[in-house]
Structures are given as C-alpha cells and as structure tokens.
Design a protein around this motif. Structure first.
Motif, PDB file in Angstrom:
ATOM      1  N   UNK A  17     134.567  43.316  44.199  1.00  0.00           N
ATOM      2  CA  UNK A  17     134.970  42.241  45.108  1.00  0.00           C
ATOM      3  C   UNK A  17     134.859  40.858  44.481  1.00  0.00           C
ATOM      4  N   UNK A  18     134.188  40.751  43.346  1.00  0.00           N
ATOM      5  CA  UNK A  18     133.998  39.461  42.691  1.00  0.00           C
ATOM      6  C   UNK A  18     135.115  39.120  41.708  1.00  0.00           C
ATOM      7  N   UNK A  19     136.034  40.034  41.466  1.00  0.00           N
ATOM      8  CA  UNK A  19     137.134  39.765  40.530  1.00  0.00           C
ATOM      9  C   UNK A  19     138.054  38.689  41.101  1.00  0.00           C
ATOM     10  N   UNK A  20     138.592  37.825  40.244  1.00  0.00           N
ATOM     11  CA  UNK A  20     139.448  36.729  40.722  1.00  0.00           C
ATOM     12  C   UNK A  20     140.697  37.219  41.460  1.00  0.00           C
ATOM     13  N   UNK A  21     141.306  38.294  40.982  1.00  0.00           N
ATOM     14  CA  UNK A  21     142.512  38.806  41.636  1.00  0.00           C
ATOM     15  C   UNK A  21     142.197  39.295  43.049  1.00  0.00           C
ATOM     16  N   UNK A  22     141.095  39.988  43.205  1.00  0.00           N
ATOM     17  CA  UNK A  22     140.712  40.493  44.523  1.00  0.00           C
ATOM     18  C   UNK A  22     140.394  39.334  45.464  1.00  0.00           C
ATOM     19  N   UNK A  23     139.729  38.315  44.964  1.00  0.00           N
ATOM     20  CA  UNK A  23     139.417  37.143  45.795  1.00  0.00           C
ATOM     21  C   UNK A  23     140.692  36.438  46.242  1.00  0.00           C
ATOM     22  N   UNK A  24     141.639  36.307  45.313  1.00  0.00           N
ATOM     23  CA  UNK A  24     142.903  35.629  45.649  1.00  0.00           C
ATOM     24  C   UNK A  24     143.691  36.427  46.672  1.00  0.00           C
ATOM     25  N   UNK A  25     143.751  37.738  46.493  1.00  0.00           N
ATOM     26  CA  UNK A  25     144.468  38.580  47.451  1.00  0.00           C
ATOM     27  C   UNK A  25     143.792  38.555  48.810  1.00  0.00           C
ATOM     28  N   UNK A  26     142.476  38.559  48.831  1.00  0.00           N
ATOM     29  CA  UNK A  26     141.754  38.516  50.099  1.00  0.00           C
ATOM     30  C   UNK A  26     141.995  37.193  50.829  1.00  0.00           C
ATOM     31  N   UNK A  27     142.216  36.127  50.091  1.00  0.00           N
ATOM     32  CA  UNK A  27     142.486  34.835  50.712  1.00  0.00           C
ATOM     33  C   UNK A  27     143.920  34.744  51.238  1.00  0.00           C
ATOM     34  N   UNK A  28     144.863  35.390  50.543  1.00  0.00           N
ATOM     35  CA  UNK A  28     146.272  35.281  50.914  1.00  0.00           C
ATOM     36  C   UNK A  28     146.728  36.342  51.915  1.00  0.00           C
ATOM     37  N   UNK A  29     146.051  37.447  51.999  1.00  0.00           N
ATOM     38  CA  UNK A  29     146.497  38.552  52.851  1.00  0.00           C
ATOM     39  C   UNK A  29     146.549  38.185  54.336  1.00  0.00           C
ATOM     40  N   UNK A  30     145.553  37.514  54.907  1.00  0.00           N
ATOM     41  CA  UNK A  30     145.664  37.164  56.330  1.00  0.00           C
ATOM     42  C   UNK A  30     146.854  36.254  56.632  1.00  0.00           C
ATOM     43  N   UNK A  31     147.151  35.326  55.734  1.00  0.00           N
ATOM     44  CA  UNK A  31     148.290  34.433  55.929  1.00  0.00           C
ATOM     45  C   UNK A  31     149.591  35.225  55.918  1.00  0.00           C
ATOM     46  N   UNK A  32     149.723  36.148  54.971  1.00  0.00           N
ATOM     47  CA  UNK A  32     150.935  36.958  54.885  1.00  0.00           C
ATOM     48  C   UNK A  32     151.100  37.853  56.112  1.00  0.00           C
TER      49      UNK A  32
END
Length: 102
Positions: A29-44
């Motif tokens: 969960x600390x990987x940058x890609x996972x953090x970015x996806x977790x931030x963008x997924x609710x918006x999408x």
C-alpha cells in the motif's frame, strides 16, 4: 427463498472482499502507484456514476434538463464558485429547463 440466498451470498462476498483488503501487506500500500490510484479511483467512480445517472435512461442516452444542470454546474466550477453556489446553479437551471419544457 432465492432472494434470501442472494442476500446471503452478497453478504458473504462483501465480508470476503473486506477480509482480503485487510490481508494486503502494508508495504504494497506504500507504493507510489498504489497511492496515486487510491487517490484517483473515488473521483473516477463518482464521475462515472454522475454521467450514467445524467445521460442514461435505461439502455438509451438522453439529453434533458439534467444535462443542462450539469453544464451549469460545470460553468460554475470553472468560475471557481463555492460548492453551494455550484449546487444551486445546477438546481435552478434544471428546474428552469423542466418548467419551460413541460
């Protein structure tokens, strides 16, 4: 009786998904890609839900008062209006288009 089976299977599936989420290692969960996806997924997901509820009626695409309201909200957002003003603009425009169109 099949409705209760469906409810039970759905509840079990929800519990299993929640349990799988808790079993994910913290390092993953600390990987940058996972953090970015977790931030963008609710918006999408919210954008997809808004589009589906605004422009669809069953299996058909429609442009009605709801689309005008969303357009008014988009303009208010571009003008950097406060959230309540954005919502009010969408409501007023939607109601106005419905009143004019019947």
């Amino acid at each position: 009786m099949s409705v209760w089976i469906a409810i039970g299977v759905t509840a079990g599936g929800c519990y299993a998904v929640k349990l799988l989420g808790l079993l994910v290692p913290a390092g993953a969960l600390e990987r940058p890609l996972v953090r970015r996806l977790a931030a963008l997924l609710p918006v999408a997901l919210l954008a997809a839900l808004t589009a589906q509820q605004t422009f669809a009626d069953g299996q058909t695409v429609v442009l009605d008062a709801r689309a005008a309201g969303v357009a008014a909200a988009a303009v208010a957002l571009l003008l950097r209006a406060p959230f309540l003003v954005v919502v009010a603009a969408a409501v007023v425009v939607t109601a106005g288009v419905r009143a004019m169109g019947g």
